[in-house]
Design a protein around this motif. Structure first.
Motif, mmCIF file in Angstrom:
data_model
loop_
_atom_site.group_PDB
_atom_site.id
_atom_site.type_symbol
_atom_site.label_atom_id
_atom_site.label_comp_id
_atom_site.label_asym_id
_atom_site.label_seq_id
_atom_site.Cartn_x
_atom_site.Cartn_y
_atom_site.Cartn_z
ATOM 1 N N SER A 15 0.798 -1.206 -0.079
ATOM 2 C CA SER A 15 0.054 0.048 -0.234
ATOM 3 C C SER A 15 0.746 1.232 -0.095
ATOM 4 C CB SER A 15 -1.077 0.104 1.323
ATOM 5 O OG SER A 15 -1.547 -0.868 1.076
ATOM 6 N N PHE A 16 0.484 2.385 -0.598
ATOM 7 C CA PHE A 16 1.266 3.547 -0.614
ATOM 8 C C PHE A 16 0.513 4.685 -1.026
ATOM 9 C CE2 PHE A 16 0.322 2.647 -5.094
ATOM 10 C CZ PHE A 16 0.323 3.804 -5.608
ATOM 11 N N GLY A 17 0.879 6.004 -0.405
ATOM 12 C CA GLY A 17 -0.063 7.034 -0.653
ATOM 13 C C GLY A 17 -0.853 7.515 0.329
ATOM 14 N N ALA A 18 -1.355 8.643 0.315
ATOM 15 C CA ALA A 18 -2.199 9.156 1.408
ATOM 16 C C ALA A 18 -3.720 8.367 1.468
ATOM 17 C CB ALA A 18 -2.778 10.725 1.061
ATOM 18 N N LYS A 19 -4.200 7.955 0.244
ATOM 19 C CA LYS A 19 -5.436 7.230 0.343
ATOM 20 C C LYS A 19 -5.557 6.063 1.164
ATOM 21 C CE LYS A 19 -8.734 5.245 -3.016
ATOM 22 N NZ LYS A 19 -9.035 4.638 -4.135
ATOM 23 N N PRO A 20 -5.008 4.964 1.268
ATOM 24 C CA PRO A 20 -3.686 4.600 0.508
ATOM 25 C C PRO A 20 -4.193 3.839 -0.876
ATOM 26 C CG PRO A 20 -3.938 3.047 2.153
ATOM 27 C CD PRO A 20 -5.310 4.082 2.485
ATOM 28 N N SER A 21 -3.514 3.537 -1.864
ATOM 29 C CA SER A 21 -3.562 2.915 -3.067
ATOM 30 C C SER A 21 -3.022 1.901 -2.840
ATOM 31 C CB SER A 21 -3.042 3.641 -4.126
ATOM 32 O OG SER A 21 -3.940 4.672 -4.596
ATOM 33 N N ARG A 22 -3.185 0.739 -3.817
ATOM 34 C CA ARG A 22 -2.594 -0.732 -3.568
ATOM 35 C C ARG A 22 -1.705 -1.162 -4.946
ATOM 36 N NH1 ARG A 22 -0.665 -3.942 0.140
ATOM 37 N NH2 ARG A 22 -0.373 -5.848 -0.682
ATOM 38 N N ALA A 23 -0.480 -1.193 -4.730
ATOM 39 C CA ALA A 23 0.465 -1.519 -5.924
ATOM 40 C C ALA A 23 0.864 -2.813 -5.851
ATOM 41 C CB ALA A 23 1.986 -0.732 -5.358
ATOM 42 N N LEU A 24 0.766 -3.354 -7.232
ATOM 43 C CA LEU A 24 1.062 -4.770 -7.521
ATOM 44 C C LEU A 24 2.166 -4.739 -8.583
ATOM 45 C CD1 LEU A 24 0.653 -7.803 -7.345
ATOM 46 C CD2 LEU A 24 -1.097 -7.554 -9.258
ATOM 47 N N HIS A 25 3.351 -5.609 -8.133
ATOM 48 C CA HIS A 25 4.230 -5.548 -9.194
ATOM 49 C C HIS A 25 4.837 -6.978 -9.618
ATOM 50 C CE1 HIS A 25 5.112 -1.267 -8.817
ATOM 51 N NE2 HIS A 25 4.735 -1.494 -7.529
ATOM 52 N N ILE A 26 5.319 -7.146 -10.589
ATOM 53 C CA ILE A 26 5.910 -8.500 -11.005
ATOM 54 C C ILE A 26 7.460 -8.683 -11.170
ATOM 55 C CG2 ILE A 26 5.770 -7.892 -13.600
ATOM 56 C CD1 ILE A 26 5.205 -11.185 -13.664
ATOM 57 N N VAL A 27 8.131 -9.197 -10.392
ATOM 58 C CA VAL A 27 9.658 -9.379 -10.489
ATOM 59 C C VAL A 27 10.276 -9.656 -11.825
ATOM 60 C CG1 VAL A 27 11.798 -10.132 -9.539
ATOM 61 C CG2 VAL A 27 9.871 -9.779 -8.187
ATOM 62 N N VAL A 60 7.717 1.593 -10.166
ATOM 63 C CA VAL A 60 7.035 2.085 -8.644
ATOM 64 C C VAL A 60 6.459 3.570 -8.556
ATOM 65 C CG1 VAL A 60 7.645 2.104 -6.202
ATOM 66 C CG2 VAL A 60 8.717 0.485 -7.823
ATOM 67 N N ARG A 61 5.273 3.774 -8.174
ATOM 68 C CA ARG A 61 4.561 4.945 -8.621
ATOM 69 C C ARG A 61 5.005 5.958 -7.259
ATOM 70 N NH1 ARG A 61 1.187 1.411 -10.670
ATOM 71 N NH2 ARG A 61 0.002 2.105 -12.445
ATOM 72 N N PRO A 62 5.224 7.206 -7.419
ATOM 73 C CA PRO A 62 5.465 8.037 -6.242
ATOM 74 C C PRO A 62 4.328 7.831 -5.254
ATOM 75 C CG PRO A 62 5.191 9.198 -8.632
ATOM 76 C CD PRO A 62 4.822 7.789 -8.766
ATOM 77 N N GLY A 63 4.899 8.081 -3.925
ATOM 78 C CA GLY A 63 4.095 7.749 -2.743
ATOM 79 C C GLY A 63 4.452 6.383 -2.205
ATOM 80 N N ALA A 64 5.289 5.624 -2.856
ATOM 81 C CA ALA A 64 5.901 4.201 -2.235
ATOM 82 C C ALA A 64 7.160 4.891 -1.522
ATOM 83 C CB ALA A 64 6.458 3.564 -3.167
ATOM 84 N N ALA A 65 7.441 4.574 -0.215
ATOM 85 C CA ALA A 65 8.384 5.071 0.743
ATOM 86 C C ALA A 65 9.009 3.808 1.697
ATOM 87 C CB ALA A 65 7.692 5.755 1.764
ATOM 88 N N VAL A 66 10.391 4.246 1.801
ATOM 89 C CA VAL A 66 11.334 3.341 2.521
ATOM 90 C C VAL A 66 10.342 3.065 3.950
ATOM 91 C CG1 VAL A 66 13.521 2.992 3.771
ATOM 92 C CG2 VAL A 66 13.397 4.318 1.646
ATOM 93 N N GLY A 67 10.299 1.804 4.255
ATOM 94 C CA GLY A 67 9.596 1.203 5.390
ATOM 95 C C GLY A 67 8.474 0.700 5.137
#
Length: 183
Positions: free
Chosen positions: A105-117, A137-144
């Motif tokens: 999950s990322f961002g203020a909403k939050p939104s759900r990101a899905l990535h394939i390696v 990786v979209r803006p809003g993703a953060a370390v941690g």
């Protein structure tokens, strides 16, 4: 896709890449199939949403039994390429391969990101794996940020109305529907 007068091709994506999926349920007795149909109807077309994952690979291929702690997090983001990130919090030797998925999950909403390696690796002694993923990786993703490796999913909504259930041998039917990722 567009062609120039000289017949060369030019392509431009005009938006963020989104996951799309088509599903067909296994034939089920009419009562069970109607329950699935009711769940689809309750989404009110594209108004409602649900979490979806790739049922072909619910776990990383090297850990296909799913017997691992799902405790990864984003350890680093690459400022030079939005396709690169490093996961941390994994046991030494933990392997992620091309075709495995990760979600967070990322961002203020939050939104759900899905990535394939697309380029995998093996966790080092500090529990970190540098990876290449798609989409970027979209803006809003953060370390941690916590990362899911067990049934990683994205939020989707239906595209169009589900078709009428298909009858099989007059005692069972299946449901088909399509969906696209939303943020």
């Amino acid at each position: 896709m567009s062609r120039t007068a000289g017949a060369s091709s030019q392509a431009k994506d005009l938006g963020s890449p989104l996951w799309a999926a088509s599903y067909t349920t296994a034939p089920a007795h009419f009562r069970d199939a109607q329950a699935i149909e009711a769940a689809l109807i309750s989404l009110n077309g594209s108004v409602g949403s649900f979490l979806a994952y790739d049922t072909r690979r619910p776990f990383p291929s090297a850990h296909a039994d799913g017997d691992f702690d799902d405790t990864a997090q984003i350890a680093a983001l690459d400022a030079g390429s939005a396709y690169h990130l490093t996961l941390g919090g994994l046991p030494q030797g933990f392997t992620l391969s091309a075709g495995d998925y990760l979600g967070f999950s990322f961002g203020a909403k939050p939104s759900r990101a899905l990535h394939i390696v697309t380029v995998g690796g093996v966790a080092d002694a500090s529990g970190e794996i540098p990876l290449t993923v798609s989409p970027w990786v979209r803006p809003g993703a953060a370390v941690g940020d916590a990362v899911t490796l067990k049934k990683p999913s994205c939020e989707m909504s239906l595209t169009g109305s589900p078709p009428e259930p298909a009858a099989v041998d007059m005692v069972a039917s299946s449901n088909s529907f399509s969906a696209v990722q939303i943020f």
